[in-house]
Scaffold this motif. Structure first.
Motif, PDB file in Angstrom:
ATOM      1  N   GLY A  41       0.022  71.791 -42.300  1.00 24.87           N
ATOM      2  CA  GLY A  41      -1.337  71.274 -42.201  1.00 24.87           C
ATOM      3  C   GLY A  41      -1.296  70.079 -41.269  1.00 24.87           C
ATOM      4  O   GLY A  41      -0.321  69.326 -41.279  1.00 24.87           O
ATOM      5  N   THR A  51      -9.616  67.289 -40.533  1.00 25.41           N
ATOM      6  CA  THR A  51      -8.633  68.361 -40.710  1.00 25.41           C
ATOM      7  C   THR A  51      -8.547  69.159 -39.420  1.00 25.41           C
ATOM      8  O   THR A  51      -9.504  69.802 -39.014  1.00 25.41           O
ATOM      9  N   PRO A  54      -6.034  73.246 -41.362  1.00 27.50           N
ATOM     10  CA  PRO A  54      -5.951  73.220 -42.826  1.00 27.50           C
ATOM     11  C   PRO A  54      -4.598  73.787 -43.265  1.00 27.50           C
ATOM     12  O   PRO A  54      -3.993  74.560 -42.526  1.00 27.50           O
ATOM     13  N   GLU A  85      -5.768  63.189 -48.185  1.00 25.47           N
ATOM     14  CA  GLU A  85      -6.090  64.598 -47.925  1.00 25.47           C
ATOM     15  C   GLU A  85      -4.821  65.433 -47.850  1.00 25.47           C
ATOM     16  O   GLU A  85      -4.741  66.525 -48.422  1.00 25.47           O
ATOM     17  N   GLU A  89      -3.807  68.576 -50.252  1.00 22.64           N
ATOM     18  CA  GLU A  89      -3.530  69.906 -49.697  1.00 22.64           C
ATOM     19  C   GLU A  89      -2.105  70.366 -50.017  1.00 22.64           C
ATOM     20  O   GLU A  89      -1.879  71.540 -50.311  1.00 22.64           O
TER      21      GLU A  89
END
Length: 183
Positions: A41, A51, A54, A85, A89
């Motif tokens: 990512g 992002t 992703p 983030e 993820e």
């Protein structure tokens, strides 16, 4: 064993020109080290997180490279949303190894970095940091890496970023060539 890698890269205004271009090629070179069992990512931050890629299984690096190549610079600097983030993820994928590389060239807003890094480490996510140039908060980045169980790199030469990213990724994903004789 499969691994998941999150690249958290500064895209603030100070990264414009050569630095952002090198970061993009470094991210692509790093993706090329991974296998189809791995995840990558890519998260860019200015004052907020963007992002870029992703968290996705690597497969072909073409689409990943295409997504990375359109990244542009601009804005302020706050690493925290990018790290948060990436942590979220990485938490969603089932891999044995989870690693985050954070790169910045500037002074960041936000606080609570060491506790965030320590929480990541407790969740099985290691964090390495890369400080580029004299303007970076080297002490903070070293503290993040220490709490995150990774390595801290400082370079004045942006062209070293690709080597740092790829070597750090190989080390933390267990892909370094072993020194012992091959049986």
């Amino acid at each position: 064993q499969s691994s998941a890698l999150a690249l958290v890269m500064d895209r603030s205004g100070s990264m414009s020109g050569q630095k952002i271009e090198i970061c993009k090629s470094a991210a692509i070179a790093t993706a090329e080290l991974l296998t189809e069992r791995d995840y990558i990512g890519v998260y860019a931050f200015d004052s907020a997180v963007h992002t870029v890629v992703p968290m996705t299984r690597v497969g072909t690096t073409n689409s990943i490279a295409n997504q990375i190549s359109i990244l542009a610079s601009g804005g302020g600097t706050n690493i925290y949303p990018g790290m948060a983030e990436a942590r979220s993820e990485l938490g969603k994928v089932k891999t044995k190894i989870k690693h985050m590389i954070v790169l910045t060239d500037g002074q960041t807003a936000g606080q609570g970095y060491q506790s965030l890094a320590a929480q990541c480490n407790a969740e099985g996510i290691t964090i390495s940091t890369v400080a580029v140039g004299n303007g970076a908060q080297i002490g903070l980045l070293q503290a993040i890496a220490a709490a995150g169980g990774g390595k801290s790199y400082v370079t004045m030469d942006p062209t070293a970023i690709t080597r740092i990213f790829t070597q750090d990724t190989m080390m933390h994903t267990g892909r370094l060539i072993r020194e012992d004789p091959f049986q």
